[in-house]
Design an enzyme around this catalytic site. Structure first.
Site, mmCIF file in Angstrom:
data_model
loop_
_atom_site.group_PDB
_atom_site.id
_atom_site.type_symbol
_atom_site.label_atom_id
_atom_site.label_comp_id
_atom_site.label_asym_id
_atom_site.label_seq_id
_atom_site.Cartn_x
_atom_site.Cartn_y
_atom_site.Cartn_z
ATOM 1 N N ASN A 1 40.665 43.118 56.399
ATOM 2 C CA ASN A 1 42.073 43.496 56.447
ATOM 3 C C ASN A 1 42.915 42.240 56.293
ATOM 4 O O ASN A 1 42.752 41.282 57.043
ATOM 5 C CB ASN A 1 42.357 44.175 57.785
ATOM 6 N N ARG B 1 48.097 27.454 67.813
ATOM 7 C CA ARG B 1 47.048 26.669 67.146
ATOM 8 C C ARG B 1 47.612 25.630 66.183
ATOM 9 O O ARG B 1 46.898 24.713 65.764
ATOM 10 C CB ARG B 1 46.087 27.608 66.402
ATOM 11 N N ASN C 1 81.337 -2.881 48.574
ATOM 12 C CA ASN C 1 82.155 -1.683 48.782
ATOM 13 C C ASN C 1 82.499 -1.397 50.226
ATOM 14 O O ASN C 1 83.286 -0.497 50.507
ATOM 15 C CB ASN C 1 81.417 -0.462 48.205
#
Length: 459
Positions: A170, A16, A386
């Site tokens: 639950n 899902r 650099n």
């Protein structure tokens, strides 16, 4: 003290979620859901932690590492079947086992501890963590008898009309007597609507044997949220963000707009720090007293000193000193060390640079792979050049140097202590101490040039 174990159910693919990323690895506030569960179990000083993995097992194991033992569920045949996979590691052990889903990132250590303590005090064979839901749709219902004792748990799809009216649900988290758990789980069948082996069936099996089954109810429904799709993931993110921000505010941090401030777990912020709206603070960031962040600043894995201000800027993997002023619209890139009382102004980018105390780069500069001393002034438009296309080189600017506007410092090069670089210079050689270096063409004025050009166009 009773031995304590934990089983984390993390084998499901999570269809899902509609994602290539396995469900329990989806982040909540920047941290995988399953890691949140482990983080909250760790304070309980467990004797053993077992994570049940299936889909994406190798990736889940890589993320969790040595924080857990692992058991493989090759086929996803339900939660009861998943717990059974831990049998080889736990079945012979005495003590209490907590079973928790890896997609419940919001349950706190306090709740886990209270569940353990309640279960052991009750001397139950099983204890269910329950809560009441305003809308219990989709949840398993906790069915009690007339004496208010737990009889069984009925999954939503298997519930009858009366059972569907029950609002005690639950949460999917349980404590078991370890021996009773693995004895009962052998008796679980898959004769149900889903054809799966449900862990909640263990409750009815234990009741049938005359074992004590209890329930511990938490009043905080939000804490028990299981994340099964992107909508629930967003809810979990919102709840945890609020929880984290409120904890910082209680600790003395001023968060001006908590709804629009994102602070990941693991960030440490001292008192009297002010966080303005739109700020994002990630990773292992530490922010010390009286500092001000934002608005709209993004900080990742930084140590930030006292009384520093960072406005509308980005900083990552760097150390920033005391009384520093950064922004607006500055970028402190990784491996930078910014000293005390430094100013990094608007549209300045600093990368892999050490910048000494009281130095300034006030605007529109790039300072990369540089060692900058103290009391250095870096003028507008200065660039440390650099990179030659293959290698990166160091620019050294010693104490008290002054770099004029629009200067290019071609690394490797050293600008000596107290020296000056004239505006518009391109420096290719070292500049001696206390010298003035001018590296630009001499100005030539051609008087009357514009008039002659205009007259030529008219002719």
């Amino acid at each position: 003290m009773t031995n304590r174990y934990a089983v984390i159910l993390a084998a499901g693919q999570g269809t899902r979620m509609k994602s290539k990323l396995y469900k329990v690895l989806h982040p909540v506030m920047g941290r995988p859901m399953v890691q949140h569960v482990i983080d909250q179990l760790n304070p309980l000083q467990l004797d053993e932690l077992v994570t049940i993995v299936g889909f994406g097992a190798e990736r889940v194991k890589e993320i969790i590492g040595n924080q857990s033992e692992f058991a493989i569920q090759e086929e996803q045949l339900g939660t009861g079947h998943a717990v059974k996979m831990a049998e080889a590691l736990l079945k012979d052990k005495e003590g209490t086992t907590i079973v928790v889903c890896g997609d419940t990132p919001l349950i706190t250590s306090d709740t886990f501890s209270a569940l353990f303590n309640f279960h052991e005090k009750e001397q139950a064979s099983a204890t269910i963590l329950t809560t009441k839901a305003d809308d219990p749709t989709g949840y398993g219902r906790v069915i009690r008898n007339i004496d208010n004792e737990v009889e069984r748990i009925v999954e939503h799809k298997d519930a009858n009309e009366v059972e569907l009216q029950v609002d005690e649900i639950n949460t999917g988290t349980y404590c078991f007597d370890n021996q009773a758990l693995f004895a009962a789980i052998k008796e679980v069948s898959n004769e149900n609507a889903q054809g799966e082996y449900y862990l909640p069936d263990v409750i009815e099996i234990l009741r049938g044997k005359g074992d004590k089954v209890s329930a511990f109810m938490t009043e905080n429904f939000e804490e028990t949220l299981g994340v099964n799709d992107r909508v629930a993931l967003s809810k979990a993110e919102r709840i945890m963000k609020k929880r984290i921000n409120e904890q910082h505010m209680r600790n003395g941090v001023s968060i001006i707009d908590p709804d629009h401030t994102y602070i990941q777990p693991g960030v440490r912020i001292e008192q009297d720090v002010v966080i303005h709206p739109g700020s994002i603070i990630r990773g292992k960031t530490v922010i010390k007293e009286n500092t001000e962040i934002g608005p709209n600043s993004e900080i990742t894995n930084c140590e930030i000193g006292e009384e520093t201000v960072i406005k509308q800027s980005v900083a990552s993997d760097s150390k920033i000193g005391d009384r520093v002023n950064i922004g607006p619209f500055a970028h402190i890139r990784p491996e930078s060390t910014i000293g005390n009382e430094v100013k990094i102004g608007n549209f300045v980018e600093v990368k892999k640079t050490e910048m000494g105390d009281r130095s300034k780069a006030s605007h529109l500069s790039y300072i990369g792979d540089a060692d900058v001393g103290s009391n250095v002034n870096i003028g507008c438009g200065t660039i440390t050049v650099n990179y030659d296309g293959t290698n990166k080189y160091l620019t050294t600017i010693e104490d008290d140097a002054f770099i004029g506007c629009n200067s290019n410092l071609i690394a490797p090069v050293t600008i000596g202590k107290g020296s000056y670089v004239a505006a518009g210079s391109t420096i290719t050689n070292d500049v001696p101490r206390d010298a003035l270096s001018v590296a630009r063409s001499r100005q030539t004025n051609k008087e009357g040039y514009v008039s002659r050009i205009k007259n030529r166009k008219r002719d």
